[in-house]
Design a protein around this motif. Structure first.
Motif, mmCIF file in Angstrom:
data_model
loop_
_atom_site.group_PDB
_atom_site.id
_atom_site.type_symbol
_atom_site.label_atom_id
_atom_site.label_comp_id
_atom_site.label_asym_id
_atom_site.label_seq_id
_atom_site.Cartn_x
_atom_site.Cartn_y
_atom_site.Cartn_z
ATOM 1 N N SER A 330 -12.547 8.531 -3.744
ATOM 2 C CA SER A 330 -11.947 7.433 -3.300
ATOM 3 C C SER A 330 -10.511 7.653 -2.587
ATOM 4 N N VAL A 331 -9.838 8.936 -2.787
ATOM 5 C CA VAL A 331 -8.576 9.321 -2.217
ATOM 6 C C VAL A 331 -8.769 9.842 -0.780
ATOM 7 N N LYS A 332 -9.975 10.203 -0.543
ATOM 8 C CA LYS A 332 -10.573 10.536 0.780
ATOM 9 C C LYS A 332 -10.837 9.534 1.867
ATOM 10 N N MET A 333 -10.763 8.257 1.324
ATOM 11 C CA MET A 333 -11.353 6.966 2.114
ATOM 12 C C MET A 333 -10.140 6.632 2.932
ATOM 13 N N PRO A 334 -10.645 6.748 4.352
ATOM 14 C CA PRO A 334 -9.770 6.282 5.402
ATOM 15 C C PRO A 334 -9.287 4.798 5.288
ATOM 16 N N GLU A 335 -8.072 4.447 5.470
ATOM 17 C CA GLU A 335 -7.787 3.033 5.435
ATOM 18 C C GLU A 335 -7.634 2.429 6.633
ATOM 19 N N TYR A 336 -8.044 1.252 6.840
ATOM 20 C CA TYR A 336 -8.243 0.379 7.827
ATOM 21 C C TYR A 336 -6.858 -0.495 7.941
ATOM 22 N N CYS A 337 -6.162 -0.486 8.997
ATOM 23 C CA CYS A 337 -4.861 -1.200 8.880
ATOM 24 C C CYS A 337 -4.591 -2.210 9.864
ATOM 25 N N ALA A 338 -5.578 -2.619 10.545
ATOM 26 C CA ALA A 338 -5.572 -3.424 11.757
ATOM 27 C C ALA A 338 -5.730 -5.132 11.373
ATOM 28 N N VAL A 339 -5.906 -5.337 9.957
ATOM 29 C CA VAL A 339 -5.826 -6.735 9.664
ATOM 30 C C VAL A 339 -4.748 -6.885 8.451
ATOM 31 N N PHE A 340 -3.971 -6.058 8.382
ATOM 32 C CA PHE A 340 -2.937 -6.154 7.380
ATOM 33 C C PHE A 340 -1.286 -5.989 7.878
ATOM 34 N N SER A 341 -0.577 -7.166 7.587
ATOM 35 C CA SER A 341 0.805 -7.345 8.127
ATOM 36 C C SER A 341 1.623 -6.345 7.399
ATOM 37 N N ARG A 342 2.760 -5.996 8.245
ATOM 38 C CA ARG A 342 3.777 -5.033 7.847
ATOM 39 C C ARG A 342 4.576 -5.974 6.923
ATOM 40 N N LYS A 343 4.753 -7.226 7.214
ATOM 41 C CA LYS A 343 5.593 -8.138 6.401
ATOM 42 C C LYS A 343 4.788 -9.164 5.671
ATOM 43 N N PRO A 344 3.918 -9.012 4.884
ATOM 44 C CA PRO A 344 2.982 -9.963 4.425
ATOM 45 C C PRO A 344 3.749 -11.211 3.771
ATOM 46 N N ARG A 345 3.280 -12.396 3.737
ATOM 47 C CA ARG A 345 3.684 -13.158 3.084
ATOM 48 C C ARG A 345 2.902 -13.394 1.550
ATOM 49 N N LYS A 346 3.572 -13.818 0.743
ATOM 50 C CA LYS A 346 2.731 -13.653 -0.826
ATOM 51 C C LYS A 346 2.260 -15.056 -1.302
ATOM 52 N N TRP A 347 2.311 -16.082 -0.444
ATOM 53 C CA TRP A 347 1.702 -17.354 -0.777
ATOM 54 C C TRP A 347 1.202 -18.086 0.479
ATOM 55 N N ALA A 348 0.655 -18.975 0.527
ATOM 56 C CA ALA A 348 -0.082 -20.081 1.330
ATOM 57 C C ALA A 348 -0.114 -21.387 0.953
ATOM 58 N N ARG A 349 0.351 -22.094 1.814
ATOM 59 C CA ARG A 349 0.131 -23.657 1.812
ATOM 60 C C ARG A 349 -1.209 -24.098 1.830
ATOM 61 N N ARG A 350 -1.395 -25.165 1.126
ATOM 62 C CA ARG A 350 -2.993 -25.573 1.343
ATOM 63 C C ARG A 350 -3.448 -25.942 2.587
#
Length: 492
Positions: A330-350
């Protein structure tokens, strides 16, 4: 006198009637499959246990990985007619072992006998004392176990802990969303331990090399699924990533992508006839695992979501991953960062959730419909069929290469490789066409997954492209925001 392995049942011993009979049948079937790794075994059944005869050293390891097994012990077994026979056999087995050492005899008895367990311990202890050992019940150097059952006695010194839980298949079927990271394989294993048949869903974002890394994690996980030919559903989630970048606000990318995974997973669950999804989420571990984010992700999915790690901290999860053998992969698994925000929102409205669903609807359907299913016993051949480009990863760029930074503008301004130019992943082909397809391109990103995918995609159209191996773009004195650093698909 013969050698065998004692297999002790765990929680199923509190069951009664048909339920217990069915669980014992499932456990025995799993034990038989595990024993095939050792050339097979001959099994004998008693209430609450099995005896396995065959390659004892191999069997003790294989059978200690069968769900429903409390513990196993390699043992000598011999029939007796009187107490002195037990003592004589013990001396034959352990005489040399106890010479010059402190030992303790732990005796246990089942059945009707003209002696008690303490009598067995005393007789064996006295016999072994004549071999030069000394009895020490408080701080022994060696503990010796004698079990008397009917007219047979079992002698052993080793007790290997099993996984416990319930036999695989006794609690229905679930589909685990496994990313290849540390947490999700542990979550899947814990559902196996509770008796569920676990099939696996993997959403690939990083090309062939990332898929191979993930399948190695899956292979290690499914090595525990004795008695079940688990299904692995593999999906190319590139269409979802592209639709997300085009149609969803960046601050909602984390929630949107995970929601898409749930929806694709729910469709895959119908395909394999699973009752629920399993994820590796731990409350508050990252931004997409807050209560508000989980509520937004799960709203209207329609398939139950089980989260066995929800109350665990990372150290606890890592310890289990190390125990079950998935951690190193698992620790060798490359992470994919192109769909993750640097400043993510922790909630979303309906209404934002509705907008996300609309923006990703077609991509989700495309991915769900094109997913491929492979059975556990076909997995090795499937892996062999995958052919990643050779030398896709390099440690340093050639002197004449165009070095391309795939991180965001803020990270690039903070620090970048000398001479590197920056572009968004969706603009890579435009950049290559502008600079020339005859050049050599070297890509790097936050953690390697995206750059691998881009390099492989360009190789397929004849462009010489590479990804920097295990690249970490922060300079020694610079770190990324802690929330965005860890909020990756690998936290599923």
């Amino acid at each position: 006198m013969e050698k065998l392995v004692i297999v002790r049942f765990g929680e199923l011993t509190v069951k009664r009637g048909y339920t217990r009979l069915e669980m014992e049948r499932l456990l025995t079937r799993a034990a038989e499959e595990a024993a095939r790794e050792c050339g097979g075994a001959k099994f004998e059944k008693e209430p609450g246990r099995l005896y396995a005869r065959g390659d004892v050293e191999c069997l003790k390891k294989a059978l200690s990985r069968v769900f429903g097994v409390k513990s196993v012990s390699p043992a000598h077994a011999a029939e007796f007619t009187e107490l002195s026979d037990i003592a004589t056999h013990a001396k034959q087995i352990w005489g040399d072992l106890v010479t010059g050492r402190r030992f303790a005899v732990r005796a246990h008895r089942v059945g009707d006998h003209p002696f008690k367990s303490l009598d067995v311990a005393a007789a064996v202890g006295s016999a072994l004392a004549t071999s030069g050992g000394s009895v020490d019940l408080e701080k022994p150097e060696v503990e010796l176990y004698v079990e008397v059952r009917g007219k047979r006695a079992y002698y052993y010194t080793e007790v290997l802990e099993g996984p416990g839980g319930l036999p695989l298949g006794s609690e229905g079927k679930v589909l685990a969303l496994v990313s290849g990271g540390i947490d999700s394989p542990v979550a899947a294993w814990m559902l196996m331990r509770r008796g569920a048949h676990v099939d696996v869903f993997y959403c690939n974002l990083g090309g062939t090399l990332a898929l191979l890394h993930a399948l190695e994690v899956v292979r290690r996980l499914l090595s525990w699924s004795y008695g079940y030919n688990a299904r692995v559903v593999v999906a190319d989630c590139g269409p979802v990533a592209r639709a997300l970048r085009r149609g969803v606000k960046e601050e909602l990318w984390n929630i949107a992508f995970k929601r898409a995974l749930y929806k694709i997973g729910a469709e895959a669950a119908k395909r394999v006839k699973a009752t629920a999804l399993v994820t590796g989420e731990s409350l508050g571990q990252v931004s997409s695992q807050t209560l508000q984010a989980l509520a937004a992700v799960e709203a209207g999915i329609g398939t139950p979501v089980l989260r066995p790690l929800i109350g665990m901290d990372k150290d606890e999860i890592v310890k289990i991953a190390q125990r079950i053998g998935t951690y190193e992969a698992s620790v060798k698994m490359p992470e994919y960062c192109a769909v993750f925000s640097r400043k993510p929102r922790k909630w979303a409205r309906r209404e934002e959730i509705e907008e996300i669903d609309l923006a990703l609807h077609d991509a989700i359907a495309e991915v769900a419909n094109s997913a491929r299913m492979v059975k556990k016993r076909e997995l090795e051949e499937f892996v062999k069929s995958l052919s990643p480009p050779r030398d896709l990863e390099i440690d340093a760029p050639p002197s004449d290469a165009v070095v391309v930074d795939l991180r965001d503008e803020e990270a690039y301004r903070g620090w970048h490789l000398p001479g590197a130019i920056r572009t968004d992943v969706d603009d890579v082909l435009t950049l290559v066409d502008r600079l020339g397809r005859d050049k050599t391109y070297v890509f790097y990103c936050y953690s390697g997954g995206l750059s691998l995918d881009v390099a492989e995609s360009l190789r397929k159209i004849g462009i010489k492209a590479y990804s920097l191996r295990l690249w970490r773009t922060s300079s020694p004195n610079q770190t990324r925001d802690s929330t965005s650093q860890t909020d990756k698909y690998t936290d599923l």
